[in-house]
Every structure is written in C-alpha cells, then in structure tokens.
Design an enzyme around this catalytic site. Structure first.
Site, mmCIF file in Angstrom:
data_model
loop_
_atom_site.group_PDB
_atom_site.id
_atom_site.type_symbol
_atom_site.label_atom_id
_atom_site.label_comp_id
_atom_site.label_asym_id
_atom_site.label_seq_id
_atom_site.Cartn_x
_atom_site.Cartn_y
_atom_site.Cartn_z
ATOM 1 C CG HIS A 1 14.830 48.956 29.001
ATOM 2 N ND1 HIS A 1 15.291 49.571 29.366
ATOM 3 C CD2 HIS A 1 13.476 48.844 28.165
ATOM 4 C CE1 HIS A 1 14.707 50.326 28.387
ATOM 5 N NE2 HIS A 1 13.732 49.907 28.050
ATOM 6 C CB CYS B 1 15.075 52.555 31.746
ATOM 7 S SG CYS B 1 15.733 51.319 32.415
#
Length: 827
Positions: A767, A263
C-alpha cells in the site's frame, strides 16, 4: 479427457482457455506444477500429491502470500483440470485447494481476470470471530449466506454492519452491493452480524455510532467517513478563474478516492500537487497557452488538461475528496500499462507523468536533429556542459524542464587504453541504491538425536551473503552442537522439502517459503528420513506431525530391531504396549518406503530372513519411509500436541536485529561513486574497437529546482526478489549536495523537503501513502487515499519512505499566502 489426448496437452489446453465471467479456477504451486511437468513430459519422478503450502500465508482460509507472482510462484488451472489432477494425484492436506473466481474489472474498458487476492473478511458474531476469503464480485447477499451457514442464524432476523473505525459502522442494507465497493483502503473487511435482542428490538451498540448508507456507491465515500466527494467525470473545472483561488475551501487538503489499487497513483499525485510552482502553473491556466498538440510523442495535450483539471478540483473546490476517474481514464489511454486496476509502482507512474506532461507542454514545436558526441578531450567541463545543456533545451523546453531537469556528468575510462569519455546528460530524478544489511536474523528449529528432548527453536544471526556452512557455524555458537553433526533441511509442514548442502548459497534460501530445521546426526551413519501419515478416506497419504531422522548401523539389523529403535525415537509422544511391538501385524502402523514427496515406492523393508532391507532393487538406498497409521490407532496412541511441541531457546527472545540505518548522503555517495561495468553492460571503446568493462563515475553538474530522489528498495535477480527495509535518515531542511557537485555555480544551493511517497508491505502488492508539507497551512499532512490528516514532520522518516521530493530554497520562495501560492521564478 478426449480420446488420444495426453495428460500434458489436456492440462495445458485447459490453462489456455479464455476466461469467462464467474468461472472457477484453482491456484497451483509452481513448484508442484514443475514436478508434474517433468513427470508427464520426461517420465520423471512421481510429483506426489498437490501441495500449495509454499504459496499460502494462511492455509485455513486459502490466503495466498502477497509477493507471489503468476508463472513464477504459481499457475492457474480451470475447474475441470483441477478435478482431473486431484483425482489422479490427490492433495497433501484438506486445505490445499485454493479456489478463485473470474471477475470483471475496469471502470471504462471492462476486462476479465482471476481474482487471486479476493476480499479477506473477518466475520464477527458476539464473541465468535471467523475469517474467510470471498470474491470481490460477491454481493452482500452472498456474504449473508456464508455468515448464516457459519453462525447458524439463517431463520433469524439479522443485519450486517461494516466496521470502519473502532466507533464507526456502516449498515449494509443493499443486498446487491458488491464486496469490491467496500475495499477502498485495502482488501480486509470486518463485518459484524447482529441479531435482534430478546425483546424484539435492535441494540444501539452499532447504530448509535453508525453511518447508514442505503446505496454504497463505488468510490463515493472513503474508509474514514469523508464528508464530501466530487467526481471529475461530472463536474467541469475548465471555467474556473483566478478569482476562485482565493475562495478555495480545500486548499489542496483533499483526499483521492481509491478506484481499485490506485493508491500508487494517489500518493504520487499528492506529492506533485504540493510542489507550489507546478500547481500554481496549472490552476492559474498558464498551461493552456503552452499545450503542444502537434508533438508526435506527446498526447495532444490530453494528459496536461486532465492533470490541470484534477489540480483545480483539489485546490479550488469545496470538497474534501475527489474521485480522479477522468484522470485515470486519460492516463490509461496515454500509457496502457496503467489502464487496468492492478497495483503499480508509484515511482514509475511519477516518471511517466512528468515525462508525459513535458511532451504535452513542450514549447519546442519543431525539434532539430542534434548529434550527441563526446566533447574533444581538451574541452573544459564548463564549456562541454553548457553546450550539452543548450542542445538539450533546443529540443526540450517546458515547465517540467524548468523545474525538474538538472544535469550530470558521466565519465567512462577504458581499462586498457585509458581512453576517457565524458558525456553531460539531463537528469529528472535520482534513483539511488540503498546499502544492504550485511546480517540477517533467521528462525531455525533443532531436532535432537535424544528422543526425550523436544525440538528447540532458536533465532540466529547469519551473514546475508555467504554459504550455508556459515549458517551452521552461527547455529553452533548458540546450541553447542558441532556443525559436522548438523543436517539442514527445508520443511514443508510434515514433509522434508529439501536437504540443503553446506556449500549452497544463503541467498538461494527463500524466506517464508519453508521452515528451516536442523537434524542432529552421527556423521558416519546412513540416514533414513521418517514421515507419519494416514490414508483417511482416500488412497492417498495425508501427512502429519514432525519428520524424524533414523540412522541405521552399518551392521546387519533385524526388522524387529529397527521397529523397536523406531519406537524408541517416538516414545515421548507415542505409547505402545510390548504386545504391539511383537510383529508387523500387531503394529498400529505399516512401514512403507516412499520418495521425498511421500509417494509410496514398491519395496519391502523386511526381507525373507526378517532382516531390514534398506537397498532397493535399483541399487539405491531407501532414503524415506512413512509410518502409515490406522486412523483410530493414530487418535489413540499418537500425541500430536507433544510431537509438535517446541521449547524456545533464550536466543529466540533476546536476538534482535541490529539497528540498520543509513543517511541519505550515503545513498547519494553510492550513486556517484566510481564502479566497474559488469559483463552485461560493457562500453564500446572507440580506440580499442571492442566492448570493455570500463570504470564509470557520475557527478552532479546542474541542480534542478525540484529534486526527486527515488530510494531503490526493490531488488530483483534471476533467482530471488527482495525489499530492502533499511531506515534512510534524510534532512527536512538545508539538504546540500555541494560535495557531489563538479560545478561551483550552485555550490550554495540547499533544499527543503516537500513530500514523501511511502510503500508499506512486500513485493507484488502493499500500500502507498504520502506525507506532504502544504503551503495552505504550513503544516505536514498524511495522505492515505481519501483520508487526509495533519501530522508531525518526524513521521516522514520511516523504513517505508520510497520517493522524496525536495524544493530549492530561494529568496522569493513561498511563505504561505492566503490562497496557498505565490509565483516561483522558474527561469
């Protein structure tokens, strides 16, 4: 353990053994491991039973905190060494063991690693929910076995559903699929166990909203049910022509599948993809003629080609998602630090990618040697700046230089001889510090001397910097107890991990590692800390309940008086008869001297005259005792719920963090403000012929067409690490840097926001996502790995904003044409 091998060498040799696929290793807290190391190396204090509470987020499922780092917070030990240590030292609780498996990772170059995080699974059967952590290498078949044992449905016809969204389910039909294939958007899964109804049929509750997949191939679909995926390994885009651009279906609104902790890469790529001039340069094949294969510090054009192919897939294809395997492979070859599948920093990836593209596309094939010197003292800044920029362009000339490179002036002044040095350097991005919040909210418990009062939980506002005495003064204001009657401790479940001195620095207290507790005490009386424990089925003590504080008067005290005083301290939650208090034999517990970590000491607390003996043979006072309960008596007499009961003070509900916001302008001002160099970063003064703590001042001189601003949210020092969650307010339009410019040539330049990289979570993980403004539809979109959705521009401003991308406003800037691009003049 081999003959002649010491305990130290046995464990250390075990830790150095090579990993083998499927082997079991255990996680051990660095804090306990350091105590053990001192014990075996230097004959230090007994380390006590193995204790892992400080690295656990959820002890019931052995979930390790995200921010924990190997060899700083924990170590790995192999199965044999773990069994040896447990046999010798025991464990503090039943949930101490953190078992992990060696797995294989990597798409192209297979490597082995210990799967620390695993896959956290919430298992659902009807109304029952249970959480477990399994290895990423476990299969659906392994998952079924675990759920069969938990829910006792082994001989029942059943099937498993993977929950994606509230009304989106995937039927897990292939028992050999690995769990890692389902963790594209994180390591948390919700799996539902369904059994047949009484009439022998399946319910339509899940199947009616399901997306059935018989072969769930890795990275082939997103966690949000994207419809199409294209793999850059199998589809070539090198033959695409300009005509393809007008037939583009995706228009850049394409997700990037998560290949395993990628990510960070996806978020940076999405922001760069939405820089119109850069992407136009690549998808129009203009970059082909500028590839410099002879650059010794380039990548023979491999990185530029891989990036160009990826941009064409994203902007000229007909798919809603792309699996960037080829780009990831090339990136790993060019930069080994990005070759694995560990989480990385998005800003570091972005910086390397821009620099790598620059070297692959550098129009200078033979770089001349240029000696960088200070300009003569009387040289005008404009002359010195232009000369430095011309020298820079003689060695660096590419699309990256055209778009991303600016220039700043660094001014250094010696504090002794006042020598001034001015250097003009290129600037590709600005890394700006964030003003730290001066205050911090802490949760703290107070255990009173009055045995009838439950412990009270407060929330107090303390300085971020300062000493522990400042914390005590803050607590004094809300609880009414004088600071000199407070003893602050760090509690690790039922053990006092440490007593904190009032002069200790607040920054040394690790948040979340231990709970903070204040014990009320009489300032002049000696203190004995009291633990509750039982032996269970082993010879090692297991601790429970809250510790107590006993203060012994300086006069001689009989052992019986001490026992009665001890009982009175516990009378709220321990009910004993008068007969039980008559002698040591009738008590339901034995009183043992222990050390800080609960290990028994060879000292009898009752002397020959039946008086209390609180001085050991070594002359040291007894500081800790344990009440070792008989298991049956513990269950009968000890009310654990009442012992652990907490009263919440009003401050716990009403104390809230003051709104902590700063403007981007404040951050840039900190970047440019004058500072004095520290002792680790001194400047060599050519006049004094010595290193000096010079004053340093940065000023902007030449602005880039694309301005990248990195918000430095991560702070590191030798003793602590932190993430700054400060909200930075930044403009979406008309950003002006006029007040920070020395040159007046670009004083009217303004910028518009084009993209934002976000980081959610703590250190060592988290994230990444991106918000980008697309020229394809003139709207803002959120890019979360393979998921792309439209959003409003106000979503961009959040405490998670990490890297900002701005483009200059220009008369001929893009206004959203049919294919999403118009050329931007970069000369």
């Amino acid at each position: 353990m081999k003959s002649g091998q010491t305990e130290e060498t046995y464990v250390n040799d075990g830790r150095n053994t090579s990993l083998a696929l499927g082997d079991i290793w255990y996680v051990v807290s660095q804090k306990w491991y350091d105590r053990w190391n001192r014990h075996v190396k230097y004959d230090g204090d007994h380390p006590g039973p193995i204790e892992n509470h400080d690295i656990l987020l959820n002890a019931e499922i052995s979930e390790v905190r995200d921010e924990m780092l190997e060899n700083i917070d924990f170590v790995f030990v192999p199965l044999e060494c773990w069994n040896f240590l447990v046999k010798k030292y025991g464990t503090s609780t039943e949930n101490t063991a953190i078992k992990r498996q060696v797995i294989e990772f990597g798409e192209f170059s297979k490597q082995l690693k210990i799967d620390l995080s695993g896959v956290k699974i919430e298992m659902v059967f009807g109304e029952i929910k249970m959480k477990r952590i399994l290895s990423k290498s476990d299969t659906v078949e392994n998952l079924k076995t675990v759920m069969d044992e938990i829910f006792h449905v082994k001989d029942t016809e059943r099937r498993l559903w993977l929950k994606k969204l509230p009304n989106n389910f995937i039927l897990l039909k292939d028992d050999q699929d690995k769990l890692e294939n389902f963790t594209l958007s994180g390591d948390n899964l919700v799996v539902i166990l369904e059994t047949k109804q009484s009439d022998g049929t399946w319910s339509e509750k899940y199947s009616s909203a399901a997306k059935v997949q018989t072969n769930f191939e890795r990275n082939s679909s997103s966690a949000f049910g994207s419809s199409k995926t294209v793999d850059t390994d199998t589809i070539s885009t090198r033959s695409m022509t300009q005509a393809n651009l007008t037939r583009s279906v995706s228009g850049g609104l394409v997700g990037l599948n998560n290949l395993g902790n990628t990510c960070f890469m996806a978020s940076a790529l999405q922001c760069l993809s939405n820089i119109p001039a850069l992407t136009q340069f690549f998808i129009s094949d203009a970059y082909e003629s500028e590839i410099n294969e002879k650059n010794p510090i380039g990548n023979r054009g491999d990185l530029a080609r891989a990036y160009g192919d990826l941009m064409k897939q994203m902007w000229c294809g007909n798919s809603s998602t792309v699996a960037p395997r080829h780009f990831k492979s090339v990136l790993g070859r060019c930069a080994p630090q990005f070759s694995g599948y560990l989480q990385q920093d998005s800003q570091e990836l972005m910086a390397f990618l821009l620099d790598g593209l620059h070297e692959d596309l550098n129009r200078i094939t033979n770089k001349p040697y240029i000696n960088q010197e200070d300009a003569p003292e009387n040289t005008a800044d404009s002359v010195a700046a232009q000369r430095s920029w011309d020298n820079h362009k003689k060695r660096n000339d590419s699309i990256i230089t055209d778009l991303f490179h600016g220039q700043y002036r660094s001014r250094l002044e010696c504090p002794d001889c006042m020598k001034v040095s001015k250097i003009f350097d290129p600037l590709m991005y600005m890394s700006v510090s964030l003003p730290r919040k001066e205050e911090k909210i802490r949760e703290i418990d107070l255990i009173w001397l009055d045995p009838e009062r439950r412990r009270t939980r407060y929330k107090i506002i303390t300085p971020r910097e300062g000493q522990v005495i400042d914390l005590l003064y803050s607590a004094e204001k809300v609880c009414g107890l004088s600071a000199d009657r407070m003893m602050l401790c760090e509690l690790s479940q039922s053990i006092i991990e440490s007593t904190i001195s009032p002069t200790q620095k607040l920054r040394d207290i690790r948040d979340g590692r231990y709970s903070l507790c204040i014990f009320e005490r009489e300032p002049q009386l000696p203190v004995i800390k009291v633990y509750n424990a039982y032996k269970g089925y082993t010879s090692y003590l297991k601790y429970f309940g809250n510790p107590l504080l006993m203060q012994v008067p300086k006069r001689e005290m009989s052992y019986k008086e001490f026992v009665i005083a001890l009982y009175m301290k516990m009378s709220r939650y321990v009910q004993l008869t008068d007969e039980a208090l008559q002698s040591e034999e009738t008590l339901p517990f034995k009183i043992k001297a222990v050390n800080q970590f609960g290990v028994e000491q060879s000292h009898d607390l009752c002397d020959e005259d039946d008086n209390l003996s609180v001085t050991m043979s070594s002359g040291k006072p007894v500081a800790y005792i344990a009440l070792v309960w008989d298991m049956d008596a513990k269950d009968e007499y000890f009310k654990l719920d009442e012992c652990n009961a907490v009263d919440y003070h009003d401050s716990y509900r009403t104390t809230k963090a003051r709104k902590n916001e700063v403007n981007l302008e404040d951050c840039i001002e900190m970047y440019c403000k004058q500072e004095t160099l520290n002792e680790d970063n001194m400047w060599w003064c050519p006049n004094c012929k010595d290193f000096k703590q010079a004053s340093k001042k940065l000023d902007l001189w030449r602005l880039p067409k694309v301005l990248v601003i990195h918000l430095k949210r991560f702070c590191y020092s030798r003793h602590w690490r932190d993430k700054i969650e400060t909200m930075v307010k930044f403009p979406h339009h008309d950003l002006s840097l006029k007040k920070f410019m020395l040159s007046t040539d670009q004083s009217d330049v303004k910028y518009d926001l084009r993209g934002v990289v976000n980081h959610y979570g703590g250190l060592g993980g988290g994230h990444y996502t991106a918000y980008c403004h697309s020229v394809a539809d003139d709207k803002w979109h959120v890019y979360d790995d393979s998921h792309v959705a439209s959003c409003t521009s106000d979503k961009c401003n959040s405490p998670s904003a990490y890297v900002l991308f701005y483009t200059q406003q220009e008369p001929d800037r893009i206004n959203g044409s049919s294919n999403g691009f118009e050329p931007m003049d970069v000369n």
